[in-house]
Design an enzyme around this catalytic site. Structure first.
Site, PDB file in Angstrom:
ATOM      1  N   PHE A 137       0.860  -1.188   0.000  1.00 59.16           N
ATOM      2  CA  PHE A 137       0.000   0.000   0.000  1.00 59.16           C
ATOM      3  C   PHE A 137       0.894   1.235   0.000  1.00 59.16           C
ATOM      4  O   PHE A 137       1.728   1.412   0.891  1.00 59.16           O
ATOM      5  CB  PHE A 137      -0.916   0.037   1.222  1.00 59.16           C
ATOM      6  CG  PHE A 137      -1.876   1.200   1.170  1.00 59.16           C
ATOM      7  CD1 PHE A 137      -3.037   1.127   0.410  1.00 59.16           C
ATOM      8  CD2 PHE A 137      -1.582   2.386   1.832  1.00 59.16           C
ATOM      9  CE1 PHE A 137      -3.907   2.206   0.327  1.00 59.16           C
ATOM     10  CE2 PHE A 137      -2.454   3.473   1.756  1.00 59.16           C
ATOM     11  CZ  PHE A 137      -3.623   3.378   1.003  1.00 59.16           C
ATOM     12  N   ASP A 222       9.300   2.875   1.965  1.00 56.17           N
ATOM     13  CA  ASP A 222       8.072   3.556   2.372  1.00 56.17           C
ATOM     14  C   ASP A 222       7.876   3.307   3.868  1.00 56.17           C
ATOM     15  O   ASP A 222       7.481   2.219   4.283  1.00 56.17           O
ATOM     16  CB  ASP A 222       6.884   3.032   1.558  1.00 56.17           C
ATOM     17  CG  ASP A 222       5.572   3.732   1.938  1.00 56.17           C
ATOM     18  OD1 ASP A 222       5.546   4.444   2.962  1.00 56.17           O
ATOM     19  OD2 ASP A 222       4.575   3.552   1.207  1.00 56.17           O
ATOM     20  N   LYS A 251       2.536   9.559   8.348  1.00 61.26           N
ATOM     21  CA  LYS A 251       1.533   9.449   9.408  1.00 61.26           C
ATOM     22  C   LYS A 251       1.877  10.115  10.751  1.00 61.26           C
ATOM     23  O   LYS A 251       1.204  11.065  11.121  1.00 61.26           O
ATOM     24  CB  LYS A 251       1.122   7.991   9.564  1.00 61.26           C
ATOM     25  CG  LYS A 251       0.329   7.546   8.309  1.00 61.26           C
ATOM     26  CD  LYS A 251      -0.298   6.202   8.429  1.00 61.26           C
ATOM     27  CE  LYS A 251      -1.331   5.974   7.353  1.00 61.26           C
ATOM     28  NZ  LYS A 251      -0.912   5.138   6.234  1.00 61.26           N
TER      29      LYS A 251
HETATM   30  C1  PLP Z   1      -1.062   5.400   4.801  1.00 59.37           C
HETATM   31  C2  PLP Z   1       0.037   4.986   3.919  1.00 59.37           C
HETATM   32  C3  PLP Z   1       0.319   5.676   2.717  1.00 59.37           C
HETATM   33  C4  PLP Z   1      -0.552   6.814   2.214  1.00 59.37           C
HETATM   34  O1  PLP Z   1      -0.565   7.897   3.078  1.00 59.37           O
HETATM   35  P1  PLP Z   1      -1.719   9.015   2.929  1.00 59.37           P
HETATM   36  O2  PLP Z   1      -1.302  10.087   3.891  1.00 59.37           O
HETATM   37  O3  PLP Z   1      -3.006   8.365   3.275  1.00 59.37           O
HETATM   38  O4  PLP Z   1      -1.684   9.481   1.517  1.00 59.37           O
HETATM   39  C5  PLP Z   1       1.406   5.263   1.959  1.00 59.37           C
HETATM   40  N1  PLP Z   1       2.180   4.240   2.363  1.00 59.37           N
HETATM   41  C6  PLP Z   1       1.954   3.554   3.501  1.00 59.37           C
HETATM   42  C7  PLP Z   1       2.868   2.456   3.891  1.00 59.37           C
HETATM   43  C8  PLP Z   1       0.867   3.902   4.314  1.00 59.37           C
HETATM   44  O5  PLP Z   1       0.608   3.200   5.420  1.00 59.37           O
END
Ligand code: PLP
Length: 398
Positions: A137, A222, A251
């Site tokens: 994700f 990420d 986050k």
């Molecule tokens: C939540 C998340 C995203 C996306 O972040 P948003 O602020 O919702 O755009 C990307 N990568 C990972 C691993 C995430 O958990």
């Protein structure tokens, strides 16, 4: 008018795009690890705004930082030097070991920036292809979706970016076969969050590092969900012998306000020259002020070490439950306070039952109970969660 009598649920359903499945709670306020609802109940929040609320709710240091910055200015634009942004950049670079930072507003925007860096960096080297892993994700924008393969997020939104290729998760042979002189970047979550708390295997990480030094692609981590101390190290990738060139964060780093960041080595950061990338709101000073409070608190209170210790306790508790309920719980996974328990069934009934007992946990990838508590939780909160979950599991064991 009947406005008063209508519930928040009714009003939301009448007005919003129906994109979110909301919990049936009407929250009045939060404090520390707890949420308080209008009906007078107190909930222990074990998923903390999906890893955003690392310091819990209404942390005094964050509240004061926001108040103080907002009373001076809430926005200047990136034409201006901004002391608060600079202070956060200094903290992030010193805590992460990466010398350069770019601030965005969200996770997916940090991913878009990282994609642009990979393409720009590759453009002078004949490298255009970006590899990513199945079940990842990375966000909801078109670039991020181009790096993902789950139909739930992608179906009907194509065509996607060219030159993006999905590889099977934890398959070193497939990785070896797919990396070529045209590979500009490999991007991954070292522990998949939405994908079900799935860590990369040691062998996959070793192969990745080997190929990175042989082939010279950019390794992009990420860390949007896993970063800033949650896994018991500042970054999840630090559980492996790898050195990413680019790291995305978001986050937890804005203390609840929208903030993302791209970290990079000096060489890689230098591919973006003045005017090549930018954002109106990215690095908003109020969000940065909250971010400074978060990072200072993580540093001063050693919340990373705390995540490691309490994470062990949480994992031990979950492993105990897995022994007690071997049919229900198939596997326990995670690092630090990013933990998951994979069930033999959908987790919705269990999260609902936990909520009825005033503990909030999340379920992701249909069958995985996910725990992302604030880093400020106490051992007693972990124990209470495990004891309550034991009761819930016992009640469904026939
Ligand atoms: C939540 C998340 C995203 C996306 O972040 P948003 O602020 O919702 O755009 C990307 N990568 C990972 C691993 C995430 O958990």
């Amino acid at each position: 008018m009947t406005m008063q009598a209508r519930t928040m649920q009714d009003r939301e359903a009448a007005t919003f795009f129906h994109t979110y499945k909301r919990l049936p709670l009407e929250v009045e306020r939060g404090e520390g690890v707890y949420l308080f609802t209008r009906d007078g109940k107190r909930y222990l929040d074990m998923f903390a705004g999906l890893a955003v609320n690392a310091l819990g709710y209404a942390h005094p240091r964050i509240v004061e930082a926001i108040r103080s910055q907002a009373s001076r200015y809430s926005h200047l634009s990136n034409y201006f030097l901004q002391e608060t942004q600079i202070r956060l950049a200094e903290l992030l670079t010193s805590l992460s070991g990466y010398p350069r930072v770019f601030f965005s507003n969200s996770g997916t925007e940090a991913i878009e920036g990282a994609i642009k860096i990979a393409r720009k960096w590759g453009s002078t080297r004949g490298k255009t292809e970006i590899l990513s892993l199945s079940n990842s994700f990375h966000g909801r924008t078109m670039g991020a979706l181009s790096l993902m393969d789950r139909p739930k997020y992608r179906d009907g939104f194509g065509p996607f970016l060219e030159g993006c290729r999905l590889l099977p998760f934890n398959d070193p042979a497939a990785l070896r076969k797919s990396v070529s002189p045209r590979t500009a970047a490999v991007i991954l979550e070292f522990i998949q969050g939405e994908g079900g708390i799935r860590p990369v295997s040691a062998e996959f990480a070793r192969t990745l590092a080997e190929l990175q030094s042989e082939s010279g692609f950019l390794l992009i981590a990420d860390e949007i969900q896993s970063g800033a101390g949650r896994t018991g190290k500042f970054f999840a990738f630090q559980h492996y012998p790898v050195s990413p060139d680019v790291v995305t964060l978001a986050k937890p780093i804005g203390g609840g306000l929208p903030l993302g960041a791209i970290l990079a080595t000096g060489d890689v950061a230098s591919v973006l020259e003045p005017g090549m990338h930018g954002t109106t709101f990215g690095g908003n000073p109020v969000a940065c002020a909250a971010g400074v409070a978060v990072l200072e608190e993580i540093e001063e209170k050693n919340l990373t070490g705390r995540a490691a210790v309490l994470g062990e306790r949480l994992k031990a508790g979950l492993n105990g439950l897995a022994k007690e309920f071997p049919v229900l719980i198939k596997e326990v996974r995670g690092f630090g306070l990013m933990a998951g328990a994979e069930l033999d069934r959908s987790g919705d009934g269990i999260t609902d039952a936990m909520r009825e007992k005033c503990i909030l946990i999340n379920c992701t990838d249909t069958t995985v109970l996910r725990f992302l508590p604030p880093l400020i939780i106490e051992a007693s909160h972990v124990d209470e969660t495990i004891a309550t979950l034991r009761g819930v599991l016992a009640s469904i064991k026939k």
